[in-house]
Design an enzyme around this catalytic site. Structure first.
Site, PDB file in Angstrom:
ATOM      1  N   GLU A   1      -1.293   1.435   1.852  1.00 33.25           N
ATOM      2  CA  GLU A   1      -1.700   2.849   1.787  1.00 33.25           C
ATOM      3  C   GLU A   1      -1.382   3.309   0.374  1.00 33.25           C
ATOM      4  O   GLU A   1      -0.226   3.592   0.051  1.00 33.25           O
ATOM      5  CB  GLU A   1      -0.916   3.666   2.820  1.00 33.25           C
ATOM      6  CG  GLU A   1      -1.178   3.252   4.261  1.00 33.25           C
ATOM      7  CD  GLU A   1      -2.547   3.687   4.769  1.00 33.25           C
ATOM      8  OE1 GLU A   1      -3.133   4.614   4.176  1.00 33.25           O
ATOM      9  OE2 GLU A   1      -3.037   3.093   5.741  1.00 33.25           O
TER      10      GLU A   1
ATOM     11  N   CYS B   1      -1.072  12.270  -1.945  1.00 30.19           N
ATOM     12  CA  CYS B   1      -2.049  11.210  -2.247  1.00 30.19           C
ATOM     13  C   CYS B   1      -3.470  11.682  -1.981  1.00 30.19           C
ATOM     14  O   CYS B   1      -4.412  11.141  -2.534  1.00 30.19           O
ATOM     15  CB  CYS B   1      -1.732   9.968  -1.428  1.00 30.19           C
ATOM     16  SG  CYS B   1      -1.561  10.348   0.314  1.00 30.19           S
TER      17      CYS B   1
END
Ligand code: NAD
Length: 472
Positions: A210, A244
């Site tokens: 991720e 993010c």
């Protein structure tokens, strides 16, 4: 104190003894994790505030509630998830029990990053527990208060036999990675992800990554400019820009930019008052080093700061900042900004904006945003780009649903999680045919001596029909 290999060996013994397999055990651990969240909300909020100056509102919304929801979702659905997934059969397997059984990998490693330091450890853990694994948890050492809190609380609530928190930095994590895990789930930067993959390769361990990247936000056609500005400001400056999935840069026409700037100014003032530095709702950059990095990108930029730009090193503060007259070669466009600095790039058509995004394939976005009230524009952007996730006319919200997979594409990651997807990620999909000893006369067509007539029968019995998507 146990070293890493002793911990992994101990967990593997426990896993092999089947401790984590029963549904009741998994449910009990998930309920214990829920209790951890509910009993310790104040401590969690406090730790996140120490680490990132995270306002309580943001901590509750993006770390506590998201984890709580995911745990409840898993508890409510576990019974169904654990059922075999029956699949279509052909004539040759018509009377067999053909299914996918999701089985745990074994001992998994979860490595988290510092920007959502609780969520990024506990959300994957929900999947690891639901799928029946033992787990080693490695929170980020950078968000130290949350790291320590997790190290204190996890053994108090969860089985110490099955789940272990290990603390440490890069060197320690490298040593940890010398051990064989059965799955590695890593959240963090692309640079470190490469060394995670190399370490995993030594043991042929499957990996979920991720990662970050630059999330573009394309604003084309007509739209409600005030609502657009509010939603961009909220999603960009949430967690002080250290998300993010934050919009990393805006792409729009010069005309839209000129309409947007006063609306962004107004939204910022409405949200954070005249002096954001004094506002309790504005977080801080995580460390001096990260502050220096974001300020370095800003100082090197050839763009023009039109909003914000103020900073205070001693407080790790950077004002919500907007920079215009930026082009693709600017310092702000070389890597993920990961701070409260928003460059605006002007391109006169949506086609140019799409080309701009696609030319940066090494920055394959984790999320991509498009603002427009024209469906044609939204579809054009959606159909001609790729990204981990997509959201129109807002930012971040797509990742709050446990029913949607969350993950990157290309350089922004591999694999996904949240809700059922976490359970699936931490499960091996075991292809099973349970068959008895009957119908041997039918089965015998495959045995030598081979004949053309037996081959024809087998082809007929095992072929997927061209006109149908099901096997039979
Ligand atoms: P970080 O520095 O906290 O590192 C992440 C983890 O890797 C930490 O636990 C750290 O101890 C470990 N680590 C660091 N160096 C290592 C090494 N050489 N070998 C092994 N382990 C090592 O966090 P970061 O990497 O700065 O995280 C920020 C990045 O994470 C950003 O790019 C952000 O976009 C990305 N991110 C992605 C997601 C997502 O869900 N896709 C979520 C949050 C953050």
């Amino acid at each position: 104190m146990e070293n890493h290999s002793e911990v992994v060996a101990r967990l593997r013994t426990v896993f092999r003894a089947g401790v984590t397999i029963p549904q009741e055990f998994r449910l009990a651990q998930l309920r214990a994790l829920l209790a951890l969240m509910e009993d310790n909300e104040a401590l969690i909020v406090d730790a996140l505030n120490k680490d990132l100056g995270k306002p309580k509102f943001e901590a509750v919304l993006s770390e506590i509630e998201i984890v709580r929801n995911d745990i409840c979702f898993a508890i409510n659905n576990l019974k169904t998830w654990l059922m075999p997934e029956y699949v279509g059969t052909n004539l040759a397997t018509k009377f067999d029990d053909c299914s996918i059984r999701r089985t745990p990998f074994g001992v998994v490693l979860i490595i988290g990053a510092w920007n959502y330091p609780l969520q990024l450890i506990l959300l994957p853990l929900v999947g690891a527990i639901a799928a029946g694994n033992c787990a080693v948890l490695k929170p980020s050492e950078i968000s130290q208060a949350t790291e320590q809190l997790l190290a204190n609380l996890i053994p108090k609530y969860l089985s110490k036999e099955c789940y272990v928190v290990t603390c440490g930095g890069a060197e320690d994590t490298k040593k940890l990675l010398e051990n064989k895990f059965d799955h590695i789930f890593y959240t963090g930067s692309q640079a470190v992800a490469r060394s995670i993959l190399r370490a995993a390769a030594d043991h042929l361990t499957p990996v979920t990554l991720e990662l970050g990247g630059k999330c573009p936000c394309l604003i084309y056609g007509s739209m409600d400019i005030k609502i657009t500005a509010k939603r961009v400001v909220w999603s960009k400056y949430f967690n002080c820009g250290q998300s993010c999935v934050a919009p990393d840069y805006l792409l729009c026409t010069a005309e839209t930019r000129d309409a947007l700037l006063p609306a962004i100014r107004e939204a910022l003032e409405e949200f954070y008052g005249p002096d954001p530095q004094k506002c309790q709702d504005v977080g801080r950059i995580v460390t001096d080093k990260h502050w220096n990095h974001v300020m370095g990108l800003l100082e090197k930029s050839k763009g023009r700061v039109v909003i914000g730009g103020e900073s205070a090193r001693e407080e790790k503060y950077i004002a919500p900042t907007v920079v215009v007259d930026v082009d693709g070669s600017d310092s702000l466009m070389q890597e993920e900004i990961f701070g409260p600095v928003l460059p605006i790039i002007t391109l006169e058509t949506v086609e140019e904006a799409i080309d701009f995004v696609n030319a940066r394939d090494n920055q394959a976005p984790l999320a991509l945003y498009a603002f427009s009230d024209t469906q044609k524009v939204l579809s054009q952007v959606f159909d001609n780009t790729r990204s981990g996730g997509f959201c129109s006319n807002d930012g971040i919200v797509h990742m709050t649903l446990p029913t949607l997979p969350f993950g990157g594409v290309g350089a922004s990651g591999m694999g996904c999680y949240h809700g059922w997807w976490s359970y699936d990620t931490f499960s091996h999909k075991r292809a099973c045919v349970f068959r008895g000893f009957g119908l041997e006369r039918v089965g015998a067509f495959r045995y030598p001596p081979y004949s053309d007539s037996n081959l024809s029968w087998l082809r007929w019995a095992t072929t997927t029909k061209k006109s149908s998507c099901s096997v039979m």
